[in-house]
Design a protein around this motif. Structure first.
Motif, PDB file in Angstrom:
ATOM      1  N   LEU A  63     113.589  75.920  16.519  1.00  0.00           N
ATOM      2  CA  LEU A  63     112.323  76.347  17.119  1.00  0.00           C
ATOM      3  C   LEU A  63     112.260  75.898  18.576  1.00  0.00           C
ATOM      4  O   LEU A  63     112.342  74.698  18.868  1.00  0.00           O
ATOM      5  N   PHE A  92     113.316  81.551  16.803  1.00  0.00           N
ATOM      6  CA  PHE A  92     111.960  81.048  16.628  1.00  0.00           C
ATOM      7  C   PHE A  92     111.489  80.448  17.947  1.00  0.00           C
ATOM      8  O   PHE A  92     112.193  79.627  18.553  1.00  0.00           O
ATOM      9  N   ILE A 117     107.028  78.554   9.770  1.00  0.00           N
ATOM     10  CA  ILE A 117     108.452  78.594   9.435  1.00  0.00           C
ATOM     11  C   ILE A 117     108.692  77.991   8.059  1.00  0.00           C
ATOM     12  O   ILE A 117     109.462  78.522   7.253  1.00  0.00           O
TER      13      ILE A 117
END
Length: 496
Positions: A63, A92, A117
């Motif tokens: 992420l 992400f 997520i």
């Protein structure tokens, strides 16, 4: 930020680095990167370097806490391959906007993204990367990750390597620090054995580690963790129970190897799987380290038997290429471990090395090159595009091996070129990889396209005007007028 500054200084003061030990205290604080020239490409930032090291961990969600462009510039930047999970291929990002920055919504948006997520993908862990924007506005990602880990019951790892702190190589090392602090040693395996090893700095580009792993399997050696190539989070978390380790790229993760030796008594050596001799030597060193750590000495005999069998097969395959390639001249414009391991590999079949770049090589790498080439006249720290073009256009090399950045220099000089860096499409590691490398060099040099492109272009050739006789009186008058206007006659023209 003070914690990050302390980590950076610790990375700069790396005792396992020969070059670092030779510096004084003031020079050591500056790190290894040279100052950037205004207008020149930086060659990657710290965030990019951290992402390169950690993204090949295939079952983890990566992420990026930043505006969208940061993720777009770093996603899928290497040809690493996975034998299973594909989550690492999904991008992400928190996609921060100007309004999020102004209103201070960054940390809240990050926490929400971690929750989404976890609910949608259920990964074993989430790695969170800040970038320049989120680091400058002061988002405390460590606090957010700690809270999210407690709330959602899974590891949320902060990778504190914003781009402005330094070079790509510094980012590599900061990624290793994140693994040491938050991942390695967090899980105790129930199957630890005397033949477990770690491979560090191997990225499994084009799946080339899959050419090496079967050799280790035949010896009964288990790769506890390959960091980062084709890795799984659980494997890395258990990596502290390996008995020995091999460093493939020292400039990337030397700090990880050294600190794992200090903390868990895992000895390591630096080796290479490029070339027949270096692959054999790496297998021997692995076996010897395992024996020192308590493994049965009979593995030494099995290793020698395996090496003898594999070398015989490889040399038999390479014999067909030697008459075609012996004496061919290669210019190698790369760095790191490839600067010496590929040199050694090519010289084994009679190829001449006219030059090799050492821009990203360590002191140890340069010493190996000197021993292999017997002098340092063929080593260059940096060669400008103009110098590369001059060397190739003057036919001082029959082929150039490099990365994608310099391929167009070779094409402009009408010289064969082969990609040997991370974007390559073929695996070159191990015995079979060496055969594949030689095969690709042979295909590139003897490709008939080079004979064609070196011929004069059709538009550079004037047709034989005298053969184009006028068919009518008006055509004859027109041709005569054109010749007078140009100040030429038919005799001035000829065939190409």
């Amino acid at each position: 930020m003070s914690l990050l500054r302390a980590k950076i200084q610790d990375v700069f003061n790396e005792p396992a680095c020969e070059e670092n030990r030779g510096k004084d205290a003031k020079a050591r604080k500056k790190g290894c990167s040279k100052p950037l020239t205004p207008g020149a490409a930086a060659g990657g930032c710290a965030f990019d370097g951290a992402k390169i090291v950690l993204q090949p961990i295939t079952d983890v969600a990566h992420l990026i806490h930043a505006p969208l462009a940061c993720e777009g510039n770093s996603w899928d930047n290497r040809g690493a391959a996975s034998s299973g999970p594909t989550l690492w291929r999904t991008s992400f990002t928190t996609d921060l906007t100007e309004l999020d920055v102004v209103m201070g919504q960054g940390e809240r948006k990050l926490f929400k993204a971690i929750r989404e997520i976890k609910e949608a993908y259920g990964p074993p862990a989430i790695f969170v990367y800040p970038t320049c924007v989120t680091a400058l506005i002061g988002d405390d990602i460590e606090a957010v990750c700690k809270r999210a880990a407690e709330k959602f019951g899974l590891p949320v790892v902060p990778v504190n390597a914003p781009g402005f702190v330094g070079s790509k190589n510094l980012g590599n090392k900061l990624a290793g620090e994140a693994l040491l602090e938050h991942v390695i040693g967090t899980v105790e395996p129930d199957d630890a054995g005397p033949y477990d090893i770690n491979i560090l700095g191997e990225f499994n580009l084009s799946g080339e580690f899959w050419l090496v792993k079967p050799l280790l399997d035949r010896l009964g050696i288990r790769v506890r963790a390959c960091i980062p190539g084709d890795a799984r989070y659980f494997d890395i978390a258990c990596a502290h129970r390996a008995r020995a380790a091999m460093m493939v790229c020292s400039t990337a993760l030397i700090n990880l190897a050294r600190k794992m030796e200090d903390r868990w008594d895992i000895p390591f050596f630096e080796g290479s799987f490029y070339g027949i001799t270096d692959t054999s030597e790496a297998l021997r060193n692995i076996a010897q380290l395992l024996v020192k750590k308590g493994a049965d000495p009979e593995i030494l005999g099995r290793t020698e038997a395996l090496i003898a069998d594999e070398e015989a097969i490889a040399w038999k395959k390479l014999a067909a290429y030697r008459p075609r390639l012996e004496g061919k001249r290669v210019l190698l414009n790369t760095g790191g471990v490839k600067s010496w391991s590929v040199v050694h590999a090519l010289m084994e079949i009679g190829i001449e090395i006219v030059g090799t770049s050492v821009k990203k090589s360590t002191v140890e790498d340069k010493e190996r090159i000197k021993q292999i080439l017997k002098d340092d006249n063929h080593m260059f720290e940096q060669m400008t595009p103009r110098e590369l073009y001059a060397m190739l256009s003057e036919h001082k090399a029959d082929i150039m091996l490099s990365g994608g950045r310099t391929q167009f220099i070779a094409l402009k000089a009408k010289t064969p070129w082969l990609d040997i860096n991370q974007e390559r499409q073929h695996p070159y590691a191990g015995y079979d990889g060496m055969v594949e490398l030689v095969r690709q060099i042979d295909l590139a040099i003897y490709n008939p396209i080079w004979r064609q492109v070196r011929e004069p272009a059709p538009w550079d050739c004037q047709p034989a005007v005298r053969e184009q006789l006028p068919r009518t009186k008006s055509e004859a008058v027109t041709l005569h007028a054109v010749q007078e206007l140009a100040g030429t006659t038919a005799d001035d023209f000829g065939e190409c």
